[in-house]
Design a protein around this motif. Structure first.
Motif, PDB file in Angstrom:
ATOM      1  N   GLU A 176       0.810  -1.223   0.000  1.00  0.00           N
ATOM      2  CA  GLU A 176       0.000   0.000   0.000  1.00  0.00           C
ATOM      3  C   GLU A 176       0.844   1.275   0.000  1.00  0.00           C
ATOM      4  O   GLU A 176       0.345   2.361  -0.297  1.00  0.00           O
ATOM      5  CB  GLU A 176      -0.899   0.041   1.247  1.00  0.00           C
ATOM      6  N   ALA A 202       0.121   6.849   1.250  1.00  0.00           N
ATOM      7  CA  ALA A 202      -0.652   5.734   0.688  1.00  0.00           C
ATOM      8  C   ALA A 202      -2.002   6.263   0.227  1.00  0.00           C
ATOM      9  O   ALA A 202      -2.421   7.362   0.610  1.00  0.00           O
ATOM     10  CB  ALA A 202      -0.833   4.637   1.732  1.00  0.00           C
ATOM     11  N   ASP A 204      -4.942   4.090   0.357  1.00  0.00           N
ATOM     12  CA  ASP A 204      -5.951   3.431   1.193  1.00  0.00           C
ATOM     13  C   ASP A 204      -5.420   3.297   2.619  1.00  0.00           C
ATOM     14  O   ASP A 204      -4.651   2.386   2.934  1.00  0.00           O
ATOM     15  CB  ASP A 204      -6.266   2.051   0.602  1.00  0.00           C
ATOM     16  N   ALA A 207      -6.418  -0.065   4.522  1.00  0.00           N
ATOM     17  CA  ALA A 207      -5.608  -1.220   4.113  1.00  0.00           C
ATOM     18  C   ALA A 207      -4.190  -1.091   4.661  1.00  0.00           C
ATOM     19  O   ALA A 207      -3.584  -2.082   5.095  1.00  0.00           O
ATOM     20  CB  ALA A 207      -5.577  -1.326   2.591  1.00  0.00           C
ATOM     21  N   LEU A 208      -3.675   0.140   4.655  1.00  0.00           N
ATOM     22  CA  LEU A 208      -2.333   0.376   5.195  1.00  0.00           C
ATOM     23  C   LEU A 208      -2.296   0.035   6.683  1.00  0.00           C
ATOM     24  O   LEU A 208      -1.367  -0.629   7.159  1.00  0.00           O
ATOM     25  CB  LEU A 208      -1.936   1.836   4.983  1.00  0.00           C
ATOM     26  N   SER A 211      -2.090  -3.639   7.256  1.00  0.00           N
ATOM     27  CA  SER A 211      -0.749  -4.162   6.967  1.00  0.00           C
ATOM     28  C   SER A 211       0.248  -3.768   8.055  1.00  0.00           C
ATOM     29  O   SER A 211       1.120  -4.560   8.431  1.00  0.00           O
ATOM     30  CB  SER A 211      -0.264  -3.650   5.608  1.00  0.00           C
TER      31      SER A 211
END
Length: 565
Positions: A176, A202, A204, A207-208, A211
Motif C-alpha cells: 500500500e 498511501a 488506502d 488497508a495500510l 498491513s
C-alpha cells in the motif's frame, strides 16, 4: 540477540542474583561471562554450540544460558529471578550510583516497589533512616530517581537508529505504501528521542493500517490513533511511535511539517509568513519549498528554530562537517588500560579505515579500576608507539593519555611524565557529585594547566541514565578560548558531550572542537558517526574541528601547543 544484548542480559542476571542475596561466587561468574561476551569480535549468533563452548571463560552452564538467549531471548535462571522481582524493582537497578544491595534495602526494608514509590519515600524523608543511607545519600538518590522517571520513555538515538531504519524499510515494502521517511526527532538526529515519527504516503489508509498491524514489531494503541495517524509501540523501544498517514501529493508538506521543531516551522520568514503557513500547496521536494520562501535548503538536523532561518535567508548556512572531513581519530583506548584490542590492532584498523593518524589516550594511573597506566607502562607504550610509527609510516600514532582531573583540578602525573605525551585529554571520572561552582572550578584548573590539550566529556553525562554534573558552560568555553584548549565532542552515543547546544557559542569564541569516539575497541571507531550528527546540529565545519586537520597540520598543532608550556 546480538552480543551487546546478551552481555546486558547476563549482567542483569548478576544484578538480580546479588539483589536476592545469591552466592557472590555465582554472581561474579555471570559478570565475568558478560565481560567475555562484551570483548568478543564474532557475534555469538554466528557460532555453533561447540564454538561457544570453546570460548575461554564460557563454561557449559553459561553456554546453555547463552543458547537460551539466542533461541528465546532469556534463560531459566534469568526467568526465575525476574519472576521473583517486581518490575519496578528491576527498574531501580538502573539508578546510577546505587547497586543491587542498596536497592534490596530500599525494596525489602523501605517497601518501595516502583520508582514512584521510591520517590515518595525520599520526599517523606524515610530513606535516610534505612540501613546504609543518610540525609546526603537520600538527596542524591532523590535526584537520580527523578532523572530516571523523567527519562522512562526516552531512548538514546544511537540505541534505536538501526531498528527504526529497519522499520522504515519494512514499511516501504508494504504494497500500500507509495513513500515513507523517518521524521521528527529521529530525522533531526536528536541525541535523545521521546517520540519516534514516520511519514507514510498511501491511497488506502484502512488497508495500510491493516498491513502495519500485521508487522510483528508493532502494536497499535487505538485510542491514541486517529484517521490520519497510527500511534503505538515498537517492540523493545521505550519511546512511543507515531506514523503520519498522508497522500502522495502532500507527502513533502507533511514531511517538512513533522521534521522541523515547532519553533522552526513557526519562525517568521517575512511579514506574516512562516514555513507552516506556506504548507498550503503541494511541493515536489523540500528544496522547492525552501526556495519558494527565498531561502537556501536547510538540512533536517539544523531545523531546531535557532539561527538556521537567518542563515538560509542570507545564504550563510555553514558548510557542515562531513565524515570525509575527518582525517584522524583521537581519544582511544587499548589493552594497555581497559580497551579490548591491542595498540597494534587499534592502529592497523584505523589505517585500514583510511585515516591518517590515531591518537591513543589510555587511562591514567589514578583510574585503577580501568587499568590506568603507571609510569613504567607509559614508557613501555611510548616505545611501542615509536616502533609502530616506523613500521606503519606515513600513518602515525600520537602518544596521548586520558588524564583524570583529580578532585583539586590537577592532572594525574608528574611534570616529567606529562611532558612526554604528544597530547593530553583531561577528563573527570570520579567525584561526580558536585555543585556548579565546585565542578566549574575543578575544570577551570585543568584547562589552565599548560599540559591540557583537549577537555574530555565536559559534564560526564550518560544520556537517559545519569545527569551530568552542572558546569558554567560560558566560563568553561571562554577559558578554553583563552588557553587554546580544544573541547571534545565525545561521540559515544551514551555521552555526546559537550552538548551540541553550546557548539555555536564555542565557535563564536574561536574554540576548536574535536569529534572523538572514546573507542575502547576497534568497532568503537564507528561511533564517530554519532558525534558527527550532533556536531552538524551545532553548525560545526571542518575548519573548526581539530581532527579534520591533515597529519602535518595536527603535528604542527601539537608541537606548537607543547612549546607554549
Amino acid at each position: 540477540m546480538n552480543n551487546s544484548e546478551i552481555k546486558n542480559s547476563l549482567k542483569l542476571a548478576a544484578q538480580l542474583m546479588e539483589l536476592h542475596g545469591e552466592n557472590p561466587f555465582k554472581t561474579r561468574s555471570y559478570v565475568s561471562a558478560a565481560d567475555v561476551v562484551g570483548g568478543l569480535d564474532a557475534e555469538l549468533s554466528t557460532l555453533s554450540t561447540d564454538e561457544i563452548l570453546a570460548i575461554d571463560g564460557i563454561g557449559k552452564g553459561m553456554a546453555t544460558n547463552i543458547s537460551g538467549l539466542l533461541e528465546r531471548g532469556s534463560f531459566d535462571n534469568l526467568d526465575k529471578y525476574m519472576e521473583m522481582t517486581p518490575a519496578g524493582v528491576v527498574e531501580m537497578l538502573g539508578i546510577s550510583g546505587f547497586g543491587p544491595k542498596k536497592v534490596a534495602v530500599l525494596w525489602q526494608e523501605g517497601g518501595a516497589e516502583t520508582l514512584e514509590q521510591l520517590m515518595e519515600l525520599c520526599l517523606q524523608g524515610k530513606v535516610a533512616s534505612l540501613k546504609g543511607f543518610a540525609e546526603k545519600s537520600q538527596e542524591t538518590l532523590k535526584a537520580a530517581v527523578a532523572f530516571l522517571i523523567s527519562n522512562q520513555y526516552k531512548e538514546k538515538y544511537g540505541n534505536i537508529d538501526q531498528a527504526i531504519a529497519n522499520l522504515v524499510s519494512a514499511i516501504e515494502g508494504l504494497k500500500e505504501v507509495q513513500s515513507c521517511s523517518e521524521s521528527g526527532q529521529m530525522r533531526r538526529r536528536m541525541e535523545v528521542i521521546d517520540l519516534v515519527e514516520i511519514v507514510v504516503a498511501a491511497e488506502d489508509f484502512d488497508a495500510l493500517r491493516t498491513s502495519l498491524n500485521a508487522l510483528q514489531v508493532l502494536s497499535e494503541e487505538e485510542k491514541k490513533s486517529g484517521p490520519t495517524t497510527w500511534y503505538g509501540r515498537h517492540v523493545g523501544i521505550k519511546a512511543p511511535l507515531k506514523l503520519h498517514l498522508t497522500s502522495l501529493d502532500k507527502f513533502v508538506q507533511r514531511l517538512v511539517e513533522t521534521t522541523g521543531s515547532v519553533r522552526h516551522i513557526n519562525m517568521p520568514i517575512a511579514d506574516q509568513v512562516t514555513i507552516k503557513s506556506s504548507l498550503i500547496r503541494p511541493f515536489e521536494s523540500e528544496e522547492e519549498l525552501y526556495q519558494s520562501l527565498g531561502m537556501k535548503y536547510i538540512v533536517p538536523e539544523l531545523r531546531e528554530g535557532l539561527k538556521e532561518i537567518e542563515w538560509a535567508k542570507n545564504d550563510q548556512i555553514p558548510a557542515l562537517i562531513e565524515m570525509s572531513d575527518l582525517k584522524g581519530i583521537l581519544h582511544n583506548h587499548s589493552t594497555y588500560s581497559d580497551g579490548k584490542h591491542t595498540l597494534r590492532q587499534m592502529a592497523e584498523h584505523c589505517r585500514q579505515l583510511g585515516y591518517e593518524y590515531l591518537g591513543i589516550s589510555d587511562h591514567s594511573q589514578t583510574a585503577v579500576y580501568a587499568g590506568g597506566l603507571q609510569d613504567a607502562d607509559v614508557a613501555r607504550q611510548q616505545e611501542e608507539i615509536k616502533q609502530l610509527n616506523e613500521e606503519l609510516a606515513p600513518f602515525k600514532i600520537f602518544s596521548g593519555i586520558e588524564s583524570d582531573i583529580l578532585a583539586d583540578g590537577s592532572l594525574d602525573y608528574s611534570e616529567e611524565i606529562l611532558s612526554s605525551f604528544d597530547f593530553i585529554v583531561a577528563s573527570v571520572h570520579s567525584g561526580l557529585n558536585m555543585d556548579v561552582k565546585k565542578a566549574t572550578d575543578r575544570l577551570l584548573k585543568a584547562i589552565y594547566n599548560p599540559h591540557t590539550t583537549i577537555l574530555g566529556h565536559m559534564t560526564g553525562r550518560l544520556l537517559v541514565q545519569r545527569e551530568g554534573y552542572p558546569v558554567d558552560h560560558k566560563a568553561i568555553i571562554e577559558a578554553c578560548a583563552e588557553t587554546r584548549v580544544v573541547i571534545e565532542i565525545n561521540a559515544s552515543p551514551y555521552r555526546l558531550d559537550m552538548d551540541w547546544r553550546w557548539i555555536d557559542y564555542a565557535l563564536e569564541k574561536g574554540v576548536k572542537l574535536s569529534i572523538n569516539p572514546d573507542a575502547h575497541r576497534m568497532d568503537g571507531y564507528q561511533d564517530m558517526y554519532y558525534g558527527l550528527q550532533v556536531a552538524r546540529k551545532g553548525g560545526l565545519t571542518a575548519k573548526d574541528n581539530l581532527n579534520s586537520m591533515s597529519l602535518p597540520e595536527i603535528t604542527a598543532f601539537f608541537e606548537q601547543k607543547k612549546k607554549k608550556k
